[in-house]
Design an enzyme around this catalytic site. Sequence first.
Site, PDB file in Angstrom:
ATOM      1  N   GLN A  32      -6.446 -11.408 -23.959  1.00  0.00           N
ATOM      2  CA  GLN A  32      -5.633 -10.284 -23.495  1.00  0.00           C
ATOM      3  C   GLN A  32      -6.340  -9.562 -22.359  1.00  0.00           C
ATOM      4  OE1 GLN A  32      -2.935  -9.293 -27.406  1.00  0.00           O
ATOM      5  NE2 GLN A  32      -4.411  -7.799 -26.801  1.00  0.00           N
TER       6      GLN A  32
ATOM      7  N   ARG B  97      -2.775 -11.156 -35.023  1.00  0.00           N
ATOM      8  CA  ARG B  97      -3.651 -11.608 -33.950  1.00  0.00           C
ATOM      9  C   ARG B  97      -3.253 -13.016 -33.556  1.00  0.00           C
ATOM     10  NH1 ARG B  97      -4.295  -7.071 -33.156  1.00  0.00           N
ATOM     11  NH2 ARG B  97      -6.213  -5.828 -33.223  1.00  0.00           N
TER      12      ARG B  97
ATOM     13  N   HIS C 106       1.180  -6.719 -25.752  1.00  0.00           N
ATOM     14  CA  HIS C 106       0.653  -6.096 -26.978  1.00  0.00           C
ATOM     15  C   HIS C 106       0.955  -4.588 -26.953  1.00  0.00           C
ATOM     16  CE1 HIS C 106      -3.005  -6.068 -29.945  1.00  0.00           C
ATOM     17  NE2 HIS C 106      -1.960  -5.429 -30.431  1.00  0.00           N
TER      18      HIS C 106
ATOM     19  N   ASN D 198      -1.408   3.219 -36.603  1.00  0.00           N
ATOM     20  CA  ASN D 198      -0.230   2.597 -35.989  1.00  0.00           C
ATOM     21  C   ASN D 198       0.397   1.529 -36.887  1.00  0.00           C
ATOM     22  OD1 ASN D 198      -2.107   0.577 -35.663  1.00  0.00           O
ATOM     23  ND2 ASN D 198      -2.269   0.762 -33.443  1.00  0.00           N
TER      24      ASN D 198
HETATM   25  P1  NAD Z   1      -4.848  -3.741 -43.961  1.00  0.00           P
HETATM   26  O1  NAD Z   1      -6.335  -3.770 -44.017  1.00  0.00           O
HETATM   27  O2  NAD Z   1      -4.110  -2.626 -44.593  1.00  0.00           O
HETATM   28  O3  NAD Z   1      -4.254  -5.095 -44.575  1.00  0.00           O
HETATM   29  C1  NAD Z   1      -4.784  -6.355 -44.335  1.00  0.00           C
HETATM   30  C2  NAD Z   1      -4.423  -7.246 -45.519  1.00  0.00           C
HETATM   31  O4  NAD Z   1      -4.780  -8.588 -45.200  1.00  0.00           O
HETATM   32  C3  NAD Z   1      -5.172  -6.887 -46.803  1.00  0.00           C
HETATM   33  O5  NAD Z   1      -4.245  -6.679 -47.846  1.00  0.00           O
HETATM   34  C4  NAD Z   1      -6.039  -8.113 -47.056  1.00  0.00           C
HETATM   35  O6  NAD Z   1      -6.256  -8.364 -48.432  1.00  0.00           O
HETATM   36  C5  NAD Z   1      -5.218  -9.202 -46.392  1.00  0.00           C
HETATM   37  N1  NAD Z   1      -5.963 -10.413 -46.058  1.00  0.00           N
HETATM   38  C6  NAD Z   1      -7.165 -10.526 -45.476  1.00  0.00           C
HETATM   39  N2  NAD Z   1      -7.493 -11.823 -45.351  1.00  0.00           N
HETATM   40  C7  NAD Z   1      -6.484 -12.533 -45.864  1.00  0.00           C
HETATM   41  C8  NAD Z   1      -6.252 -13.932 -46.032  1.00  0.00           C
HETATM   42  N3  NAD Z   1      -7.156 -14.840 -45.642  1.00  0.00           N
HETATM   43  N4  NAD Z   1      -5.090 -14.337 -46.611  1.00  0.00           N
HETATM   44  C9  NAD Z   1      -4.178 -13.424 -47.031  1.00  0.00           C
HETATM   45  N5  NAD Z   1      -4.355 -12.072 -46.896  1.00  0.00           N
HETATM   46  C10 NAD Z   1      -5.486 -11.653 -46.315  1.00  0.00           C
HETATM   47  O7  NAD Z   1      -4.496  -3.842 -42.413  1.00  0.00           O
HETATM   48  P2  NAD Z   1      -3.128  -3.467 -41.672  1.00  0.00           P
HETATM   49  O8  NAD Z   1      -3.175  -2.053 -41.228  1.00  0.00           O
HETATM   50  O9  NAD Z   1      -1.979  -3.924 -42.482  1.00  0.00           O
HETATM   51  O10 NAD Z   1      -3.299  -4.370 -40.361  1.00  0.00           O
HETATM   52  C11 NAD Z   1      -3.332  -5.786 -40.456  1.00  0.00           C
HETATM   53  C12 NAD Z   1      -3.692  -6.383 -39.110  1.00  0.00           C
HETATM   54  O11 NAD Z   1      -2.651  -6.133 -38.180  1.00  0.00           O
HETATM   55  C13 NAD Z   1      -4.936  -5.768 -38.444  1.00  0.00           C
HETATM   56  O12 NAD Z   1      -6.130  -6.360 -38.900  1.00  0.00           O
HETATM   57  C14 NAD Z   1      -4.704  -6.067 -36.992  1.00  0.00           C
HETATM   58  O13 NAD Z   1      -5.252  -7.323 -36.636  1.00  0.00           O
HETATM   59  C15 NAD Z   1      -3.190  -6.145 -36.876  1.00  0.00           C
HETATM   60  N6  NAD Z   1      -2.660  -4.964 -36.122  1.00  0.00           N
HETATM   61  C16 NAD Z   1      -1.939  -5.209 -34.998  1.00  0.00           C
HETATM   62  C17 NAD Z   1      -1.456  -4.151 -34.260  1.00  0.00           C
HETATM   63  C18 NAD Z   1      -0.601  -4.373 -33.034  1.00  0.00           C
HETATM   64  O14 NAD Z   1      -0.485  -3.477 -32.217  1.00  0.00           O
HETATM   65  N7  NAD Z   1       0.021  -5.520 -32.889  1.00  0.00           N
HETATM   66  C19 NAD Z   1      -1.738  -2.833 -34.646  1.00  0.00           C
HETATM   67  C20 NAD Z   1      -2.426  -2.626 -35.839  1.00  0.00           C
HETATM   68  C21 NAD Z   1      -2.907  -3.702 -36.560  1.00  0.00           C
END
Ligand code: NAD
Length: 394
Positions: A314, A285, A333, A147
């Site tokens: 949530q 988050r 959400h 997603n």
């Molecule tokens: P991903 O793993 O592709 O990317 C996460 C990125 O965060 C990575 O590039 C990582 O290096 C970076 N990162 C980690 N810690 C960090 C820090 N302290 N400072 C800077 N960068 C940091 O994940 P994604 O698919 O892009 O998803 C990201 C987040 O989005 C998920 O972990 C989830 O919490 C959230 N998400 C939300 C929904 C929603 O419905 N709202 C859906 C999917 C994901």
Amino acid sequence: MAKVVLVLYPDPVTGYPPEYARDSIPVLQGYPGGQSLPSPSSIDFTPGELVGCVSGALGLRKFLEEGGHQLVVTSDKDGPDSEFERELPDADIVISQPFWPAYLTAERIAKAPKLKLAITAGIGSDHVDLDAAISRGITVAEETYSNSISVAEHAVMQILALVRNFVPSHQWAAEGGWNIADCVAHAYDVEGLDVGVMAAGRIGQAVLRRMAPFDVNLHYTDTRRLPAELEQELNVTFHPDVASLVRAVDVVSIHAPLHPQTYHLFDEKLLATMRRGSYIVNTARAEICVRDAIVAALESGQLAGYAGDVWYPQPPPADHPWRTMPHNAMTPHISGSTLSAQARYAAGTREILEDWFAGRPIREEYLIVDGGKLAGTGAASYTAGGGSSPGSGS
Ligand code: NAD
């Protein structure tokens, strides 16, 4: 045979199944970057159906019951008397979606001696105490990329909604008004603004790509810097940390996982260093931000708007201040649970279960914790050993 506890959000109040607005969803060929789509042997739902709620059961009922497994589906997940806690002691597998998370705290994990697999139907496994999963040898898996684009689209929509003051303007129209001055007194163009993403992973990069045609100046920070060719292609300026990013932009879109490094990162001190009238969109988050610091910054005008779809806890209580704070464009959400997204993560959940039951390895990119350590995507994006217990926050 396994006992599978599936925690899903309640059915629509208007009944199940809903009347669908469209007859089909597009057939995708793959994800950006070449990762292949979920590949279960088959699925027992039609893509585009509502499968994320209790009656939809992620389309897994037939598959699990014909396989001789016991399936419990519930939305009753919070508190010691919840059906989820009652079913935990002999559960082998727990599945839940981040939209309606079954918080798997260390205490709950201790009450589930048979638990071996926790699947996040979607992306983001911070509702599972990863340290506890590591020490208990529980595998944690999610459907990486399922997603990501859904969320990126929502983030772009909310950036536009905030900057252009969409929500109050819509309310004036719906309530019979024509109050142009009231609407535009808080409305700007996006063109020319500095727009930054905090974390340029799958979602962050997709937001950068989607914002580029608005002729904005793009910025990002990430603990893993992108390759120089990609930075050039995206025409994006790198900042070594979040402090330097937020000073350089008008809009920040947050896309990092919640883990000890990002917990409460956006606090009063960091918000005070932003340009007056900045906007924050947080679809990552809620606990990456300090709840009351966001409210105070909106009330003082330090922030011109805050939007997103993630809350803590949530579902949030009826009096959660983010429901009513000024200049917010919050949604429940929902960004990652469109009917389009559900089709992908339901199929991905089935793929993980098929592999698990057959004793085959789960795809590396789906893994968060495996074999007593962070693994796959989890090793790249999370940190362990920092007391990341869900429910530890405000
Ligand atoms: P991903 O793993 O592709 O990317 C996460 C990125 O965060 C990575 O590039 C990582 O290096 C970076 N990162 C980690 N810690 C960090 C820090 N302290 N400072 C800077 N960068 C940091 O994940 P994604 O698919 O892009 O998803 C990201 C987040 O989005 C998920 O972990 C989830 O919490 C959230 N998400 C939300 C929904 C929603 O419905 N709202 C859906 C999917 C994901």
